[in-house]
Design a protein around this motif. Structure first.
Motif, PDB file in Angstrom:
ATOM      1  N   GLN A   1      30.672  41.677  25.238  1.00 36.71           N
ATOM      2  CA  GLN A   1      31.040  43.006  25.729  1.00 36.71           C
ATOM      3  C   GLN A   1      32.539  43.219  25.509  1.00 36.71           C
ATOM      4  O   GLN A   1      33.289  42.259  25.333  1.00 36.71           O
TER       5      GLN A   1
ATOM      6  N   ASP B   1      35.346  34.887  39.731  1.00 36.06           N
ATOM      7  CA  ASP B   1      33.912  34.713  39.933  1.00 36.06           C
ATOM      8  C   ASP B   1      33.508  33.250  39.800  1.00 36.06           C
ATOM      9  O   ASP B   1      32.310  32.932  39.805  1.00 36.06           O
TER      10      ASP B   1
ATOM     11  N   ASN C   1      33.716  36.440  28.269  1.00 36.77           N
ATOM     12  CA  ASN C   1      32.479  36.903  27.637  1.00 36.77           C
ATOM     13  C   ASN C   1      32.736  38.106  26.735  1.00 36.77           C
ATOM     14  O   ASN C   1      31.878  38.961  26.552  1.00 36.77           O
TER      15      ASN C   1
ATOM     16  N   SER D   1      36.260  41.429  29.365  1.00 35.06           N
ATOM     17  CA  SER D   1      35.831  40.338  30.221  1.00 35.06           C
ATOM     18  C   SER D   1      35.789  40.802  31.670  1.00 35.06           C
ATOM     19  O   SER D   1      36.459  41.763  32.071  1.00 35.06           O
ATOM     20  N   GLU D   2      35.003  40.095  32.477  1.00 34.10           N
ATOM     21  CA  GLU D   2      34.931  40.375  33.910  1.00 34.10           C
ATOM     22  C   GLU D   2      36.291  40.227  34.564  1.00 34.10           C
ATOM     23  O   GLU D   2      36.553  40.841  35.610  1.00 34.10           O
TER      24      GLU D   2
ATOM     25  N   SER E   1      37.879  34.818  34.976  1.00 38.10           N
ATOM     26  CA  SER E   1      36.431  34.707  34.817  1.00 38.10           C
ATOM     27  C   SER E   1      36.135  34.033  33.486  1.00 38.10           C
ATOM     28  O   SER E   1      37.044  33.765  32.691  1.00 38.10           O
TER      29      SER E   1
ATOM     30  N   VAL F   1      37.924  43.516  35.276  1.00 38.03           N
ATOM     31  CA  VAL F   1      37.343  44.222  36.419  1.00 38.03           C
ATOM     32  C   VAL F   1      37.830  43.607  37.721  1.00 38.03           C
ATOM     33  O   VAL F   1      38.240  44.310  38.656  1.00 38.03           O
ATOM     34  N   LEU F   2      37.794  42.276  37.792  1.00 36.88           N
ATOM     35  CA  LEU F   2      38.227  41.579  39.000  1.00 36.88           C
ATOM     36  C   LEU F   2      39.680  41.887  39.325  1.00 36.88           C
ATOM     37  O   LEU F   2      40.042  42.135  40.477  1.00 36.88           O
TER      38      LEU F   2
END
Length: 206
Positions: free
Chosen positions: A97, A123, A93, A100-101, A90, A104-105
């Protein structure tokens, strides 16, 4: 575009092996080696689970193949050591935060995998579309590798050795090494890795 790539995985049937602790120990040795080779951050958890956070997102597919090849190559006699891998990619970012996403992915992706051994979750729709099917084909190919084929390809990929050097290291003839690479479909795997690396780099420079 700055991308983050994360590999989350677990060992396949580790508890059914004769010496699961040896299997897990080999995983840690391999991850340490590959973490240094790919300049990645590695972590093990829940006994046979692990995560690899890539510093260079374009190297993540090479690292995934190296993990599976390295485990298969080290398999105990009569056993097959392997791992399931979920690759998350992803936008990075982490400045906004903590995680990073991609984390999660990758984590959710692994939880949702059933019989699959290697899947990508991104994503970025274009990247997902380009890589999903060839990655499924690659996984099916690696699923058929023998320990000898995996060991030969591992040396080819990670150590960058030519066939003569691999033969000398393994104490085998060059013809034997050539045939092992052919059975492993090494040229196709090389092309897959070159393509996926290129797609990630193109996205990073978009």
């Amino acid at each position: 575009m700055n991308l983050k790539a994360v590999l989350t995985g677990d060992l396949i049937d580790s508890r059914s092996m004769r010496a699961p602790n040896v299997f897990i120990a080999q995983l840690k040795i391999l991850l340490s080696e590959l973490g240094e080779h790919f300049d990645a951050q590695v972590e093990t958890f829940r006994g046979d689970g692990f995560q690899v956070v890539m510093r260079h997102a374009q190297d993540v597919f090479d690292c995934a193949v190296a993990i599976r090849a390295g485990l298969l190559a080290a398999s105990a006699p009569g056993e097959r050591w392997d791992a399931r891998l979920a690759l998350g990619i992803s936008q990075d970012n982490t400045a906004a935060q903590p995680y990073s996403e991609a984390f999660v992915l990758s984590g959710r992706g692994l939880d949702g995998m059933k019989k699959e051994t290697f899947c990508i979750f991104s994503d970025e729709p274009g990247l997902q579309r380009c890589t999903e099917l060839p990655t499924a084909f690659l996984a099916a190919l690696i699923d058929r590798w023998t320990p000898v084929e995996a060991q030969t390809y591992f040396l080819h990929l990670v150590q960058g050795r030519d066939q003569q050097s691999i033969a000398e290291q393994l104490g085998k003839s060059r013809v034997t090494v050539t045939k092992a690479l052919q059975r492993a479909d090494a040229r196709l795997v090389d092309r897959y890795l070159a393509c996926t690396r290129g797609w990630v780099e193109e996205l990073q420079h978009a």
